[in-house]
Design an enzyme around this catalytic site. Structure first.
Site, PDB file in Angstrom:
ATOM      1  N   GLY A   1       4.434   7.820 -32.333  1.00 54.26           N
ATOM      2  CA  GLY A   1       4.974   9.067 -31.805  1.00 54.26           C
ATOM      3  C   GLY A   1       6.097   9.700 -32.595  1.00 54.26           C
ATOM      4  CB  SER A   2       8.200  12.467 -31.412  1.00 58.48           C
ATOM      5  OG  SER A   2       9.382  13.114 -31.792  1.00 58.48           O
ATOM      6  CB  SER A   3      10.892  11.646 -36.188  1.00 58.10           C
ATOM      7  OG  SER A   3      11.274  12.978 -35.997  1.00 58.10           O
ATOM      8  CB  SER A   4      12.539  13.300 -30.967  1.00 58.95           C
ATOM      9  OG  SER A   4      12.416  14.509 -31.676  1.00 58.95           O
ATOM     10  CB  SER A   5      11.136   7.739 -30.854  1.00 58.91           C
ATOM     11  OG  SER A   5      10.029   8.198 -30.125  1.00 58.91           O
TER      12      SER A   5
END
Lengths: 417, 153
Positions: free
Chosen positions: B68-72
């Site tokens: 998933g997202s790098s915002s993780s």
């Protein structure tokens, strides 16, 4: 063992300030984690840190501001949680609004340009072929690598800003020539060539391919020779939505793929997938169960942010129909494109046609739409994929032309297929 | 070959330095922290995730790989700040997004949540032990890069 230059060590040792030292520590620890041998110089950066994900996002940037941090290379900013040009559109809470606004402002204090766009490549930050850069935001990364031939890894939160504050990035992955060759060939059999309405097939192809390749590099053979930059933008954004794609090649179209053989670096093709139009129609159908005639509450396009060329297409379609949308019609774009529209005298025309322009942010990540109950139509594979979970909407997925025709009738209209 | 059920010590590569211990929380599937973990409440909110509803606070998290997202990275750093994050992370595959969340939390808040990576064979053993052992897990990830996982009790 990571090899550092004298300058790297100075940065790390705090001789260039506290902020640069913190950025370098994070960079060095990350480069070690990635197994890089050394760092390389980058020429510009694009930062995706303006979306508020909680106190830690803000603490990190504030620490850099307090430490006297300034970016070392030209740096643009991705979307934030707010439309600073049209603040009246925001429908969320006050606390979130003030934290989100501070986060955007703190980035500007570090010397980043207040671009707030996910399509910086269609503004003034357009990297050159072969240039080493450090970009975040999945669609921007894939566009810069694939369409412009610049070189960046898939950077994200924190790393992007650390690269900008030091001008350095780990020398590995897509920065390196040998890691940029194709890994899966997609042969397109009957991809639509007639420009009207074909935008949706680029989005569908991206979703299809991204799911198949995961983190590998797809190569597309059989796209129309007149494929536009905006169509490649839609393809890349969708690939990077369902897969961890940072780079694709389109044979005869993108700069590192003059031929199929060049796209694969002269090596044998490891895997071939044939894709028919029917496969892409199935991808479309899987995203949305909307049927012709279903009631529509709004349209949202411009994910990634709309270009001038796309606004011209929209104006052309509205002009052709000689009618106004009777539901909310949102277009996400950058403030840079907004100014260009104003300069060209097109902004009035769009407003008179009942188009709501959202800048600095995007309709699927922040509460700006008046109606989120009911069916909303988009031509964006990325929006269609994320919006249901993010903002709880139901999605209809159609071309820009279908979006316009549907908005005029407040019900879903699909072209005959 | 059946898993060795008596072994209680495994070598591990230190990806992010630190030390941590606690009961195991095994994630049977990769989790994207962004959109999948509520760092304010301490709760896995991805409805289709097998560990939906679980709280990572005080636990040694085992997750083979990330997604998933790098915002993780931001969400994980926020969870560590807020005390709703794990005390240590054991993985089979190295992951920059997970690593970065821990690196930034250690730089900002001096909360040193270690991340270690074990071999595929050792991962299979750890899985079996995490599923039925009640003990306390200790993870050590020193500067040298040579870390370890221990199961006590």
């Amino acid at each position: 063992m990571l090899e550092l230059t004298a300058l790297d060590r100075e940065l790390l040792g705090g001789q260039h300030g506290e902020a640069a030292a913190l950025a370098m520590r994070v960079l060095v620890r990350s480069a070690t984690l990635m197994g890089a041998d050394d760092l390389l110089d980058i020429h510009n950066a694009h930062i995706d840190g303006c979306l508020y994900h909680g106190q830690a996002s803000l603490d990190f940037v504030e620490r850099l501001v307090e430490g006297g941090g300034k970016v070392k290379v030209p740096t643009t900013l991705n979307v934030g949680s707010l439309d600073l040009i049209h603040p009246e559109l925001f429908r969320g809470g006050k606390a979130l609004q003030s934290q989100a606004e501070r986060l955007m402002q703190a980035h500007v204090e570090l010397g980043c340009e207040s671009t707030f766009t996910c399509a910086p490549y269609q503004g003034r930050n357009r990297p050159r072929f072969g240039e080493q850069i450090a970009w975040a935001e999945s669609n921007a990364i894939v566009f810069a690598n694939s369409v412009l031939g610049a070189r960046t890894n898939r950077y994200g939160d924190f790393m992007d800003l650390c690269a900008a504050l030091t001008g350095r990035a780990p020398n590995c992955g897509l920065h390196v020539t040998e890691n940029r060759v194709g890994q899966v060939l997609f042969v397109l059999q009957d991809f639509p060539h007639e420009p009207a309405g074909r935008d949706i097939y680029f989005a569908a192809l991206g979703l299809f391919a991204g799911k198949h390749v995961g983190a590998r590099i797809p190569v597309f053979d059989g796209l129309p020779p007149d494929t536009s930059e905006d169509e490649l933008k839609a393809l890349g954004a969708a690939c990077a939505t369902t897969g961890a794609v940072g780079l694709f090649h389109a044979v005869g179209i993108t700069p590192e793929a003059p031929t199929q053989s060049a796209a694969f670096g002269g090596r044998p093709v490891p895997e071939t997938v044939r894709v028919s139009r029917a496969d892409l129609d199935r991808t479309r159908a899987a995203l949305s169960s909307a049927r012709p005639g279903d009631r529509l509450v709004a349209v949202s396009v411009g994910t990634p942010h709309f270009s001038l060329a796309e606004f011209d297409q929209l104006l052309g379609l509205l002009d052709e129909q000689q009618a106004r949308p009777c539901i909310d019609f949102y277009v996400n774009t950058s403030r840079f494109i907004l100014w260009e529209l104003e300069q060209a005298g097109k902004l009035n025309q769009l407003q008179e046609s009942g188009i709501t322009i959202v800048t600095d942010t995007c309709t699927y990540i922040t509460p700006v739409m008046r109606q989120t109950r009911g069916l909303i139509m988009t031509n964006s594979g990325k929006w269609a994929h994320y919006a249901p979970a993010n903002i709880g909407v139901e999605v209809a997925f159609g071309s820009l032309r279908e979006c316009v025709l549907s908005a005029l009738r407040a019900e879903v209209v699909f072209d005959a297929r | 070959m059946p898993a060795d059920t008596t072994r209680a010590h495994w070598p591990a590569a230190a990806v992010v330095t630190g030390q941590g211990s606690g009961q195991a929380l095994l994630l049977e599937q990769p989790l994207s922290f962004w959109g999948g973990y509520d760092a304010a409440r301490g709760c896995i909110v991805e409805t289709r995730h097998p560990q939906h509803g679980a709280n990572l606070a005080g636990r040694v998290m085992l997750m083979a790989s990330a997604k998933g997202s790098s915002s993780s990275s931001s969400v994980l750093a926020e969870a560590i700040r807020n005390g709703t994050g794990p005390t240590a992370i054991i993985m089979r595959e190295r992951d920059l997004i997970v690593g970065l969340g821990c690196i930034v939390a250690s730089e900002l808040y001096a909360c040193h949540v270690p991340v270690v990576v074990v071999s595929s064979d050792d991962w299979r053993e750890l899985l079996a032990r995490a599923r039925d052992a009640q003990g306390r897990w200790h993870v050590r990830a020193p500067e040298s890069g040579v870390g370890e996982v221990r199961l006590v009790g």
